[in-house]
Design an enzyme around this catalytic site. Structure first.
Site, PDB file in Angstrom:
ATOM      1  N   GLY A 130       0.812  -1.214   0.000  1.00  0.00           N
ATOM      2  CA  GLY A 130       0.000   0.000   0.000  1.00  0.00           C
ATOM      3  C   GLY A 130       0.841   1.257   0.000  1.00  0.00           C
ATOM      4  O   GLY A 130       1.017   1.896   1.045  1.00  0.00           O
ATOM      5  N   SER A 171       1.091   3.676  -3.299  1.00  0.00           N
ATOM      6  CA  SER A 171       0.507   4.726  -4.144  1.00  0.00           C
ATOM      7  C   SER A 171      -0.856   5.178  -3.633  1.00  0.00           C
ATOM      8  O   SER A 171      -1.639   4.390  -3.097  1.00  0.00           O
ATOM      9  CB  SER A 171       0.372   4.227  -5.581  1.00  0.00           C
ATOM     10  N   GLU A 225      12.575  -5.027  -4.223  1.00  0.00           N
ATOM     11  CA  GLU A 225      11.665  -5.214  -5.357  1.00  0.00           C
ATOM     12  C   GLU A 225      12.422  -5.281  -6.670  1.00  0.00           C
ATOM     13  O   GLU A 225      11.999  -5.959  -7.603  1.00  0.00           O
ATOM     14  CB  GLU A 225      10.654  -4.064  -5.391  1.00  0.00           C
ATOM     15  N   SER A 230       7.983   5.301 -11.715  1.00  0.00           N
ATOM     16  CA  SER A 230       7.829   5.703 -13.115  1.00  0.00           C
ATOM     17  C   SER A 230       9.176   6.082 -13.724  1.00  0.00           C
ATOM     18  O   SER A 230      10.139   6.412 -13.030  1.00  0.00           O
ATOM     19  CB  SER A 230       6.858   6.880 -13.226  1.00  0.00           C
ATOM     20  N   ASN A 231       9.225   6.058 -15.064  1.00  0.00           N
ATOM     21  CA  ASN A 231      10.448   6.459 -15.763  1.00  0.00           C
ATOM     22  C   ASN A 231      10.878   7.873 -15.377  1.00  0.00           C
ATOM     23  O   ASN A 231      12.079   8.155 -15.231  1.00  0.00           O
ATOM     24  CB  ASN A 231      10.239   6.382 -17.273  1.00  0.00           C
TER      25      ASN A 231
END
Length: 380
Positions: free
Chosen positions: A126, A128, A243, A359-360
């Protein structure tokens, strides 16, 4: 056991295990396809656990096998080459478990690690929120310590597999008036309670592995905070490091299998005769080799190599989805009998590759600011 003998042992065991009742599971599951044979894949995970093939890198004293990095890489490579189904217990085993081993209390390790190893309890992450996706430091979910429990209010989004998880590790703001990275805590929260509502999000692929999670006076025990209260940011960053760890090598073997299949499709359809498509396929092959070389060189690196790894594989895999559509041509615009083909599903779901897991844009900022020393991006 030496690496060649270990590889042979893993290969033989997987070949045998996937030739019986679990044979139909080959190639099932994974991003965009988590709905496929979920209960059967859960049984497969438990079969792996019973045979001692889960938690390979965990210390022996915590129920693992204590294998070094090289042996774990071999396992993930052979697992992917065998076409074994995607694991359903990845979040607990690869993310939370190592975090608890590194930073959890003895009581937390004793309570949760055996159930993760045996695949008795599933976890979700949990992080985002609607206003804190890539900008994780903007977390607004709040938790207040009330006697012997934390009371939590807020909302999480894009929570993978929340609809099947028993527990969630989440970030919540526990210091009133705090902002950004300060004042966050890393809490372990049971999902099966009246204060937690899970709402699936239907994707372009038709699946619903992502979810919204609403927390309305949800609660968890006061001692189920990992690390010190208010120090949740550093704990969360430790989890993100896990991760992007060793399992990415297995992910890349899966990418190789997809690319090989796409080349065969191009050959059979005649698309390989197009010099531009042939060049793009060749560049994809070179990109895959560069990706593997970088991952082997930086794996286990506690620095920012993980940001480069995530940026490289996400961009490459999204490009593979686009390349698949180019190979299919006009046929890729039509779903036979309303069902997506594997290539259409790959293309649609790969749009998320450059977003989830950081994200990129965020990865580029991390590299620019913390590695190259460039000025920080102005904040509103």
């Amino acid at each position: 056991m030496g690496l060649p003998e270990f590889r042979a042992t893993v290969r033989e065991w997987l070949a045998d295990a996937l030739s019986g009742e679990f044979a139909p599971l080959r190639g099932l599951g994974g991003p965009g396809r988590e709905h496929e044979a979920f209960e059967e894949r859960l049984a497969w995970d438990r079969h792996l656990a019973a045979a001692g093939w889960t938690c390979l890198g965990w210390p022996v004293e915590h129920g693992g096998r204590g294998l070094d990095l090289a042996h774990r890489v071999v396992f993930h490579e052979e697992y992917a080459r065998a076409g074994a189904p995607a694991r359903v217990s990845h979040v607990g085993e690869e993310l939370l478990g190592p975090t608890l081993i590194a930073l959890g209390t003895p009581a937390q390790c004793q309570r949760f690690l055996p159930r993760i190893r045996a695949v008795e309890e599933l976890w979700c992450q949990g992080y985002s929120e609607p206003g804190a996706g890539s900008d994780l430091a903007a977390v607004a979910t709040r938790a207040v310590l009330d006697g012997d429990r934390w009371v939590i209010d807020g909302q999480k989004v894009w929570t993978s597999l929340a609809h099947v998880a028993h527990w969630c590790f989440l970030l919540a703001r526990t210091t009133p008036g705090s902002t950004r990275h300060a004042g966050l805590s890393y809490l372990l929260v049971p999902m099966d309670q009246p204060g937690v509502t899970v709402r699936p999000i239907e994707q372009l692929t038709g699946g619903s592995e992502f979810n919204e999670v609403f927390l309305d006076c949800a609660h968890t025990a006061a001692d189920l905070v990992v690390g010190a209260p208010g120090d949740g940011w550093s704990v969360a960053m430790r989890t993100l490091g896990f991760e992007r760890g060793v399992s990415t090598l297995g992910l890349q073997v899966g990418f190789r299998r997809e690319l090989d299949a796409l080349v065969e499709l191009a050959r059979d359809s005649g698309a390989l005769e197009d010099p531009l498509l042939r060049e793009r396929l060749a560049r994809a092959r070179m990109g895959l080799e560069v990706m593997r070389s970088h991952a082997l060189r930086t794996i286990g690196d506690a620095g920012y190599g993980a940001s480069v790894t995530k940026l490289v594989w996400a961009t490459w895999h999204q490009g593979l989805g686009e390349l698949a559509m180019a190979v299919l041509g006009a046929a890729g615009m039509v779903a036979p009998e309303g069902e997506l083909t594997e290539w259409q599903r790959l293309f649609l779901f790969s749009r998320a590759d450059t977003i989830y897991g950081g994200s990129n844009e965020i990865q580029r900022n991390v590299i620019a600011e913390r590695v190259l020393g460039l000025p920080r991006e102005p904040r509103p």
